[in-house]
Design an enzyme around this catalytic site. Structure first.
Site, PDB file in Angstrom:
ATOM      1  CB  THR A 127      -0.923   0.013   1.236  1.00  0.00           C
ATOM      2  OG1 THR A 127      -1.539   1.295   1.347  1.00  0.00           O
ATOM      3  CG2 THR A 127      -0.166  -0.253   2.536  1.00  0.00           C
ATOM      4  CG  ASP A 128      -1.100   4.962  -1.096  1.00  0.00           C
ATOM      5  OD1 ASP A 128      -1.632   4.375  -0.133  1.00  0.00           O
ATOM      6  OD2 ASP A 128      -1.705   5.806  -1.786  1.00  0.00           O
ATOM      7  CD  GLU A 129      -3.171   3.583   4.615  1.00  0.00           C
ATOM      8  OE1 GLU A 129      -2.871   3.500   5.812  1.00  0.00           O
ATOM      9  OE2 GLU A 129      -4.327   3.499   4.196  1.00  0.00           O
ATOM     10  CE1 TYR A 155      -3.533  -2.482   5.966  1.00  0.00           C
ATOM     11  CE2 TYR A 155      -3.176  -0.170   5.415  1.00  0.00           C
ATOM     12  CZ  TYR A 155      -3.391  -1.486   5.023  1.00  0.00           C
ATOM     13  OH  TYR A 155      -3.442  -1.800   3.681  1.00  0.00           O
ATOM     14  CE  LYS A 159      -0.382  -4.459   3.068  1.00  0.00           C
ATOM     15  NZ  LYS A 159      -0.731  -5.822   2.545  1.00  0.00           N
TER      16      LYS A 159
HETATM   17  P1  NAD Z   1     -10.087  -7.006   2.512  1.00  0.00           P
HETATM   18  O1  NAD Z   1     -10.083  -6.740   3.968  1.00  0.00           O
HETATM   19  O2  NAD Z   1     -11.322  -6.750   1.717  1.00  0.00           O
HETATM   20  O3  NAD Z   1      -9.691  -8.539   2.245  1.00  0.00           O
HETATM   21  C1  NAD Z   1      -8.688  -9.194   2.956  1.00  0.00           C
HETATM   22  C2  NAD Z   1      -8.959 -10.684   2.857  1.00  0.00           C
HETATM   23  O4  NAD Z   1      -7.914 -11.379   3.562  1.00  0.00           O
HETATM   24  C3  NAD Z   1     -10.281 -11.110   3.503  1.00  0.00           C
HETATM   25  O5  NAD Z   1     -11.011 -11.927   2.619  1.00  0.00           O
HETATM   26  C4  NAD Z   1      -9.851 -11.875   4.743  1.00  0.00           C
HETATM   27  O6  NAD Z   1     -10.746 -12.929   5.097  1.00  0.00           O
HETATM   28  C5  NAD Z   1      -8.497 -12.422   4.311  1.00  0.00           C
HETATM   29  N1  NAD Z   1      -7.640 -12.736   5.465  1.00  0.00           N
HETATM   30  C6  NAD Z   1      -7.388 -11.932   6.532  1.00  0.00           C
HETATM   31  N2  NAD Z   1      -6.593 -12.582   7.395  1.00  0.00           N
HETATM   32  C7  NAD Z   1      -6.309 -13.791   6.862  1.00  0.00           C
HETATM   33  C8  NAD Z   1      -5.543 -14.898   7.269  1.00  0.00           C
HETATM   34  N3  NAD Z   1      -4.871 -14.885   8.435  1.00  0.00           N
HETATM   35  N4  NAD Z   1      -5.477 -15.979   6.466  1.00  0.00           N
HETATM   36  C9  NAD Z   1      -6.152 -16.018   5.301  1.00  0.00           C
HETATM   37  N5  NAD Z   1      -6.913 -15.005   4.862  1.00  0.00           N
HETATM   38  C10 NAD Z   1      -6.989 -13.902   5.627  1.00  0.00           C
HETATM   39  O7  NAD Z   1      -8.853  -6.201   1.926  1.00  0.00           O
HETATM   40  P2  NAD Z   1      -8.626  -5.590   0.476  1.00  0.00           P
HETATM   41  O8  NAD Z   1      -9.092  -4.198   0.456  1.00  0.00           O
HETATM   42  O9  NAD Z   1      -9.103  -6.554  -0.533  1.00  0.00           O
HETATM   43  O10 NAD Z   1      -7.034  -5.543   0.446  1.00  0.00           O
HETATM   44  C11 NAD Z   1      -6.269  -6.614  -0.094  1.00  0.00           C
HETATM   45  C12 NAD Z   1      -4.802  -6.279   0.043  1.00  0.00           C
HETATM   46  O11 NAD Z   1      -4.520  -5.074  -0.651  1.00  0.00           O
HETATM   47  C13 NAD Z   1      -4.346  -6.066   1.475  1.00  0.00           C
HETATM   48  O12 NAD Z   1      -3.071  -6.616   1.618  1.00  0.00           O
HETATM   49  C14 NAD Z   1      -4.299  -4.549   1.627  1.00  0.00           C
HETATM   50  O13 NAD Z   1      -3.355  -4.169   2.575  1.00  0.00           O
HETATM   51  C15 NAD Z   1      -3.889  -4.139   0.227  1.00  0.00           C
HETATM   52  N6  NAD Z   1      -4.321  -2.794  -0.205  1.00  0.00           N
HETATM   53  C16 NAD Z   1      -5.624  -2.425  -0.131  1.00  0.00           C
HETATM   54  C17 NAD Z   1      -6.018  -1.167  -0.603  1.00  0.00           C
HETATM   55  C18 NAD Z   1      -7.444  -0.718  -0.557  1.00  0.00           C
HETATM   56  O14 NAD Z   1      -7.719   0.425  -0.892  1.00  0.00           O
HETATM   57  N7  NAD Z   1      -8.399  -1.555  -0.201  1.00  0.00           N
HETATM   58  C19 NAD Z   1      -5.058  -0.297  -1.122  1.00  0.00           C
HETATM   59  C20 NAD Z   1      -3.718  -0.708  -1.170  1.00  0.00           C
HETATM   60  C21 NAD Z   1      -3.373  -1.971  -0.730  1.00  0.00           C
HETATM   61  O1  TDX Z   2     -16.234   6.654   8.384  1.00  0.00           O
HETATM   62  C1  TDX Z   2     -15.225   7.136   7.795  1.00  0.00           C
HETATM   63  N1  TDX Z   2     -15.113   8.488   7.670  1.00  0.00           N
HETATM   64  C2  TDX Z   2     -14.047   9.089   7.071  1.00  0.00           C
HETATM   65  O2  TDX Z   2     -13.993  10.322   6.998  1.00  0.00           O
HETATM   66  C3  TDX Z   2     -14.191   6.308   7.233  1.00  0.00           C
HETATM   67  C4  TDX Z   2     -14.264   4.817   7.328  1.00  0.00           C
HETATM   68  C5  TDX Z   2     -13.119   6.937   6.630  1.00  0.00           C
HETATM   69  N2  TDX Z   2     -13.037   8.279   6.556  1.00  0.00           N
HETATM   70  C6  TDX Z   2     -11.857   8.897   5.924  1.00  0.00           C
HETATM   71  C7  TDX Z   2     -10.523   8.425   6.451  1.00  0.00           C
HETATM   72  C8  TDX Z   2      -9.625   8.496   5.230  1.00  0.00           C
HETATM   73  O3  TDX Z   2      -9.090   9.807   5.112  1.00  0.00           O
HETATM   74  O4  TDX Z   2     -11.883   8.503   4.550  1.00  0.00           O
HETATM   75  C9  TDX Z   2     -10.568   8.241   4.063  1.00  0.00           C
HETATM   76  C10 TDX Z   2     -10.505   6.822   3.546  1.00  0.00           C
HETATM   77  O5  TDX Z   2     -10.613   5.966   4.652  1.00  0.00           O
HETATM   78  P1  TDX Z   2     -10.579   4.370   4.507  1.00  0.00           P
HETATM   79  O6  TDX Z   2     -11.622   3.957   3.525  1.00  0.00           O
HETATM   80  O7  TDX Z   2     -10.604   3.784   5.869  1.00  0.00           O
HETATM   81  O8  TDX Z   2      -9.177   4.150   3.783  1.00  0.00           O
HETATM   82  P2  TDX Z   2      -7.677   4.596   4.184  1.00  0.00           P
HETATM   83  O9  TDX Z   2      -7.532   4.805   5.626  1.00  0.00           O
HETATM   84  O10 TDX Z   2      -7.276   5.698   3.262  1.00  0.00           O
HETATM   85  O11 TDX Z   2      -6.899   3.230   3.787  1.00  0.00           O
HETATM   86  C11 TDX Z   2      -7.217   2.565   2.562  1.00  0.00           C
HETATM   87  O12 TDX Z   2      -6.259   2.806   1.571  1.00  0.00           O
HETATM   88  C12 TDX Z   2      -5.026   2.175   1.690  1.00  0.00           C
HETATM   89  C13 TDX Z   2      -7.409   1.066   2.761  1.00  0.00           C
HETATM   90  O13 TDX Z   2      -8.333   0.836   3.791  1.00  0.00           O
HETATM   91  C14 TDX Z   2      -6.120   0.378   3.051  1.00  0.00           C
HETATM   92  O14 TDX Z   2      -6.302  -1.032   3.134  1.00  0.00           O
HETATM   93  C15 TDX Z   2      -5.154   0.695   1.956  1.00  0.00           C
HETATM   94  O15 TDX Z   2      -3.898   0.155   2.234  1.00  0.00           O
END
Ligand code: NAD
Ligand code: TDX
Length: 343
Positions: A127-129, A155, A159
């Site tokens: 992730t970019d975080e 988090y 990562k």
């Molecule tokens: P998500 O939470 O929707 O899915 C995560 C999945 O991993 C779930 O299905 C969960 O059951 C599974 N999981 C968790 N713990 C586990 C374990 N111990 N063993 C097996 N499975 C397990 O997350 P997402 O948004 O699909 O993110 C996927 C990946 O991408 C993550 O690594 C996250 O850090 C990364 N990522 C997400 C975003 C975003 O915006 N959502 C952005 C950048 C990177």
């Molecule tokens: O209820 C809310 N109100 C609000 O203002 C929630 C849930 C979020 N927010 C804000 C916080 C953040 O600035 O919105 C923005 C986005 O929040 P999230 O959806 O929780 O995402 P973020 O914290 O940016 O992280 C996401 O991007 C990077 C994903 O959850 C991560 O898994 C990924 O790595």
């Protein structure tokens, strides 16, 4: 060429989209999904994939070394792509430990198995975080692959640790590792704890939309399919030992996202409720995807105006409504813990 690809976290939001893409675009590949199905995985997400003879699902935990070894021994994957993670920043603030266990130790288990069974590629989804945040008043700054790691939340720290461990396994053991770091994804099947699906769910039910702080924090939104195409490009064209940033070129302040959702759903802005800010809230994320563009010929193709309409339409469809309702039912405790008395 026929390959066996092992995807972890394939019942989650991005992992499932990646499996869908593989089954469609690499029909000769066998796709293995390992997912323990935490609260974040609605089992119905993979209903369609389970009908495909090229898809195999194991409901197992990536931290379980014995089970992982058994699956690797049986399936002998050529490629491993690790999506499995605890992924919600707010939850990591309330309970960091599980983030360290899954995101760091689980990654180590998968890489040990990848070494033992000689996989051709281990890909870590990052992730970019991990780069921390950028100031709101410096629109000229972007994250590149050489931006120092500087994390804010448990988090992002977990990562970053996983990324560094993956790169260490490459340098120390020669494991053929690649890492991608991506900006905020949006699209169908995203669990409604994250900003966009949470706000769609709340607005649909005429509930207050909880915006943290003043809603001025900026995220760089990427349509989930574009992200998945980027990962496939890294697997097929990327160089081992390298990191690739995948970003949407699409920065928006949270409050603007919320207003777009309200407008699209025909709801009024009086539903917006400004609530106490997230601790350590990152101000701005913005990726420079130049390297992926030049080396992988990858570019996001979904314009935000199109992607957000597709996303909202999916959550409003019969399937999307049912899926969302199931998720909301299972997260009542979290909604209470995170939002009650937060005004
Ligand atoms: P998500 O939470 O929707 O899915 C995560 C999945 O991993 C779930 O299905 C969960 O059951 C599974 N999981 C968790 N713990 C586990 C374990 N111990 N063993 C097996 N499975 C397990 O997350 P997402 O948004 O699909 O993110 C996927 C990946 O991408 C993550 O690594 C996250 O850090 C990364 N990522 C997400 C975003 C975003 O915006 N959502 C952005 C950048 C990177
Ligand atoms: O209820 C809310 N109100 C609000 O203002 C929630 C849930 C979020 N927010 C804000 C916080 C953040 O600035 O919105 C923005 C986005 O929040 P999230 O959806 O929780 O995402 P973020 O914290 O940016 O992280 C996401 O991007 C990077 C994903 O959850 C991560 O898994 C990924 O790595």
């Amino acid at each position: 060429m026929k390959k066996t690809i092992l995807v972890t976290g394939g019942t989650g939001f991005i992992g499932n989209c990646f499996c869908k893409l593989l089954l469609q675009e690499r029909p000769e590949w066998k796709v293995i999904n390992i997912d323990v199905c935490t609260y974040a995985a609605n089992p119905h997400t993979i209903d369609e994939e389970l009908k495909n003879p090229n898809y195999v699902f194991y409901k197992e935990d990536i931290r379980d070394r014995k089970k992982m070894d058994e699956i690797f021994a049986k399936e002998r994957p050529n490629i491993v792509v690790n999506f499995a993670a605890e992924s919600h920043v707010d939850r990591s603030i309330k309970n960091p430990t599980i983030f360290l266990e899954t995101n760091i130790l689980g990654t180590a288990v998968l890489m040990d198995c990848s070494r033992k069974y000689g996989v051709e590629r281990y890909h870590q989804v990052g992730t970019d975080e991990v780069y921390g945040d950028l100031p709101l008043d410096r629109k000229d700054l972007f994250f590149t692959e050489s931006t120092p790691i500087h994390t804010s939340s448990p988090y992002s720290t977990s990562k970053a640790s996983a990324d560094l461990l993956a790169l260490a396994y490459h340098r120390t053991y020669g494991l053929p590792v690649t890492v991608s770091r991506c900006s905020n994804n949006y699209g169908p099947y995203q669990f409604p704890e994250k900003l966009i699906p949470l706000m769609i769910a709340k607005a649909t039910n005429n509930e207050k939309l909880p915006v943290y702080g003043q809603g001025l924090n900026v995220r760089d939104w990427l349509y989930v399919e574009d992200h998945c195409r980027g990962i496939l490009a890294v697997l097929e064209k990327g160089k081992v030992g390298e990191v690739y940033n995948l970003g949407g070129h699409n920065e928006k302040a949270n409050i603007d996202i919320v207003k777009i959702i309200l407008k699209e759903l025909g709801k009024g802005e009086e539903l917006i409720s400004y609530v106490a800010d997230r601790h350590g809230h990152d101000q701005r994320y913005a990726i420079d995807p130049h390297k992926a563009n030049v080396e992988l010929d990858w570019d996001p193709i979904t314009r935000f105006e199109v992607g957000i309409k597709k996303t909202i339409a999916w959550y409003q469809s019969d399937l999307g409504k049912k899926w969302l309702a199931e998720c909301i039912e299972s997260e009542q405790e979290w909604l209470k813990a995170n939002y009650e008395n937060r005004d």
